[in-house]
Design an enzyme around this catalytic site. Structure first.
Site, PDB file in Angstrom:
ATOM      1  N   ASP A  67       0.712  -1.386  -0.203  1.00 18.59           N
ATOM      2  CA  ASP A  67       0.436   0.164   0.290  1.00 18.59           C
ATOM      3  C   ASP A  67       0.692   1.445  -0.168  1.00 18.59           C
ATOM      4  O   ASP A  67       2.256   1.529   1.052  1.00 18.59           O
ATOM      5  CB  ASP A  67      -0.695   0.026   1.629  1.00 18.59           C
ATOM      6  CG  ASP A  67      -1.494   0.792   1.664  1.00 18.59           C
ATOM      7  OD1 ASP A  67      -2.699   1.019   0.455  1.00 18.59           O
ATOM      8  OD2 ASP A  67      -1.732   1.373   2.461  1.00 18.59           O
ATOM      9  N   GLU A 125       1.804  -0.402  -4.840  1.00 14.94           N
ATOM     10  CA  GLU A 125       0.980   0.705  -5.335  1.00 14.94           C
ATOM     11  C   GLU A 125       1.715   1.715  -5.626  1.00 14.94           C
ATOM     12  O   GLU A 125       1.999   2.209  -4.422  1.00 14.94           O
ATOM     13  CB  GLU A 125      -0.367   0.812  -4.570  1.00 14.94           C
ATOM     14  CG  GLU A 125      -1.440   1.865  -4.365  1.00 14.94           C
ATOM     15  CD  GLU A 125      -2.612   2.398  -3.692  1.00 14.94           C
ATOM     16  OE1 GLU A 125      -3.513   2.794  -3.584  1.00 14.94           O
ATOM     17  OE2 GLU A 125      -1.394   1.916  -2.431  1.00 14.94           O
TER      18      GLU A 125
END
Length: 714
Positions: free
Chosen positions: A357, A393
């Site tokens: 993330d 990401e």
């Protein structure tokens, strides 16, 4: 708190500095904690009655405090108290009144009570948050406790599937959301790891054809007190404080430490089914938030080591994540924690990869994002972590944080440009054809320069963050009022199109168009070069009623509605069909980028050709004309290195006819590519059926906003 009775006081041996955390070896437990700033450290053993026994840690090696307790066994609850400077102006926030959780804790027990006891400043006097003296209210009884686990597990003949990227189909899922309302999952297992491993869930995934399940955060996380006050919860879980522990609330087993064995059993069940397990991990920040947050572990152990602090005023935190803090990936012990955590999940928990993330935050060596930062150097050389699937990401909210295409060669990336381009194309935005062609063929403009293959592009159109596929074609605007922020949260520019009516409708024409648009997107996703990812529930038309930010909605709004398997049976059948279609034809999952050059086996015909509806090849002028229809010829006669053994694989050749116009378009079967074609897939049909046979020079009408796939038969 009163001490335990003398018979319960354990024998204390020196122990070892490594491994960090609490490690049970079958006879006793070694405890080890890093803190460079500490002046004293106490290990606190918590009895079943809640009483505490403190053990002074006298052994310190390289800022690592440790001991070995020969009588401590799995199930023992514990924490630490760190004595050291309280000097926020220098970045130090030691507060021994706080029972601190082990950063290497492998299991946690209990819950948090968001009272004054969790905070190292007077909640009624905010000026003390950056200075003053902490109120010295003991947090024991108001915080979770760390738990010693039993690390031993019978893995049997477990083997990881190790599916190559170009054969991988990822399914992004939420442990609770997938299982909470499934009628085939026993009620006591719903919302748990055991529920996710239930045969009805695994059978659904196998029938769908996915090869990997990517779990939204399962590292132990905290529910923000702001959300709890609103009657909401941190449903998504991007709020980690325990990077080694599976989230205890997702375990059907309620005894301390039970989540670990249950998680391992889930992984074993997925592996038996040939499905890899990928974890969505959040190493960019922690649950302690900014200077107004609670003191749970990192802040009180060594604030300046674990967090990025403002250079001119270390009372405050650098925030590249929008959560209040950023983990300090420049510090060697913080880097070690991240790498130790990754290795633990691979070696001990046997997961098959990670999705990072806001990974750009981990690449911030000083301020700017640095592709050669220490974190990526460590991953590159690590013999364990470098061998599993690594998905970035590739952005954060800081300046220069959008880094799609800029990660090192070992990494794959969520391709945000693919998402945006496919959305724009099918909603009819002009002048996106050239970009659409790049994304359809694996985004060589983003990945080829770093020596990567098409599979480096994790292609997705929807994910947990944003509209579901159904909502993408049903709403122009977000509808997030239920989140309690007056619809201010969530993305406002969704590149969505409601097909004429906002939200639910009974108009048959609009419902038919929405179904066609969903099929268009799913088919495009599966026929694109790269690694496709499906968001859970999109295969059955799951809706969140226009809410594009259900991070706080632990309810039917965010859970899978499994009755849609019957209501939208055609969409489920279509999704299974198109995933199978991709699996059967290596021309849609090439290991190398297209060259656009003629192949010897095909005379003048190249490995790919771009065609106008008239059947002639596109010119450079055509690419800038802004039209919305295009034909793509994919030559399957000789696909280089399409198998693991490296031989050239022969497949069928295909003609893909894309029509994003609101009217039918006649496509002419091109001369010189095939004598005969058969229509294998048509998104204008609810299940993708067609079957028409066409000869070179014939015309075929492609329905408005649809995709037709023809296969060369002669």
């Amino acid at each position: 708190m009163a001490s335990l009775e003398p018979p319960s006081i354990p024998t204390v041996w020196p122990g070892a500095a490594y491994p960090l955390g609490a490690t049970y070896d079958g006879a006793g437990t070694n405890f080890s904690l890093f803190s460079e700033v500490a002046e004293r450290v106490e290990l606190c053993l918590i009895g079943k009655d809640g009483r505490e026994h403190r053990i002074e840690l006298d052994e310190v090696d390289g800022y690592v405090w440790h001991c070995y307790l020969p009588t401590v066994t799995p199930g023992q609850r514990y924490g630490y108290r760190v004595h050291g400077p309280w000097n926020p102006s220098a970045g130090h926030r030691c507060d021994p009144s706080k029972l601190l959780l082990d950063p290497y804790g492998k299991s946690f027990h209990g819950d948090f009570a968001f009272t004054q006891a969790l905070f190292s400043y007077d909640l009624q006097a905010d000026d003390l948050v950056t200075g003053g003296v902490p109120p010295q209210i003991d947090s024991l009884g108001h915080t979770m406790t760390s738990v010693v686990i039993n690390p031993f597990f019978q893995w049997g003949s477990d083997r990881a599937p190790s599916t190559p990227y170009h054969e991988t189909v990822i399914y992004e899922a939420h442990v609770k959301g997938m299982t909470q309302s499934h009628p085939g999952v026993p009620e006591e297992l719903r919302g748990t790891y055991a529920g996710l491993a239930h045969p009805v869930i695994i059978d659904h995934l196998k029938a769908l054809g996915v090869t990997a399940i990517e779990l939204m955060p399962v590292h132990q996380f905290l529910h923000d007190h702001r959300l709890l006050d609103l009657g909401l919860r941190n449903y998504w879980g991007y709020n980690t404080f325990g990077f080694f522990a599976p989230q205890a609330q997702y375990a059907a087993s309620k005894h301390a430490g039970g989540a670990v064995a249950e998680f391992k059993s889930m992984v074993r069940a997925f592996h038996e089914a040939g499905i890899e397990v990928i974890l969505d991990v959040v190493y960019n920040h922690t649950a302690e938030g900014n200077h107004l947050g609670p003191t749970i572990n990192f802040r009180g152990i060594d604030n300046a080591a674990y967090y990025r602090l403002l250079d001119g005023d270390p009372r405050y935190y650098k925030d590249f994540t929008g959560t209040g803090n950023s983990l300090n990936a420049r510090h060697p012990h913080t880097l070690q924690l991240i790498m130790d955590s990754l290795r633990y999940w691979v070696i001990e928990m046997r997961v098959d990869g990670f999705r990072f993330d806001l990974a750009a935050t981990l690449a911030r060596e000083f301020y700017d994002v640095d592709r050669l930062s220490a974190f990526f150097d460590l991953v590159q050389q690590d013999p364990v972590v470098s061998q599993v699937k690594l998905i970035a990401e590739p952005w954060d909210i800081g300046e220069g944080g959008y880094q799609v295409g800029n990660f090192p060669g070992l990494w794959t990336e969520w391709n945000g440009k693919y998402r945006d381009t496919v959305r724009d194309y099918w909603r009819g935005e002009p002048a996106t054809l050239g970009e659409f062609a790049s994304r359809l063929t694996g985004s060589s403009d983003l990945y080829e320069a770093t020596g990567r293959r098409p599979s480096a592009s994790i292609n997705f159109v929807t994910c947990h963050d944003g509209f579901t596929l159904n909502d993408l074609v049903s709403y122009n605007e977000k509808h997030n009022a239920a989140n309690g922020e007056d619809n201010r949260d969530g993305e406002s520019h969704n590149r969505s199109w409601n097909c004429g009516v906002e939200g639910p409708t009974d108009v048959p024409e609009i419902l038919e168009l929405r179904g066609r648009q969903m099929r268009n997107i799913l088919a495009t996703l599966m026929l694109s070069q790269g690694t496709p990812m499906i968001a859970h529930g999109d295969e059955i038309g799951r809706t969140q009623r226009g809410n594009n930010n259900v991070y706080c909605q632990d309810s039917e709004l965010s859970w899978m509605d499994w009755s849609l398997c019957e209501t939208n049976a055609d969409l489920l059948e279509f999704t299974r069909k198109v995933v199978k279609f991709r699996k059967e034809h290596p021309v849609f999952r090439r290991r190398r980028f297209f060259e656009g050059k003629p192949l010897r086996t095909s005379g003048h015909v190249g490995d790919i050709a771009w065609l106008k509806a008239s059947g002639t090849e596109m010119t450079s002028e055509d690419w800038g004309s802004g039209f919305k229809s295009v034909g793509v010829f994919l030559n399957g006669e000789a696909i280089p290195n399409s198998s693991a053994r490296g031989e050239r694989v022969v497949d069928d050749s295909f003609l893909l006819c894309f029509n994003a116009h609101g009217r039918p378009v006649d496509f002419v079967m091109p001369e010189g590519y095939a004598q005969e074609w058969v229509a294998d897939l048509d998104t204008a049909d609810p299940t993708g059926a067609n079957g028409q046979t066409m000869a070179a020079g014939d015309k075929i009408s492609v329905a408005p906003r649809s995709l037709l796939v023809l296969r060369k038969t002669a």
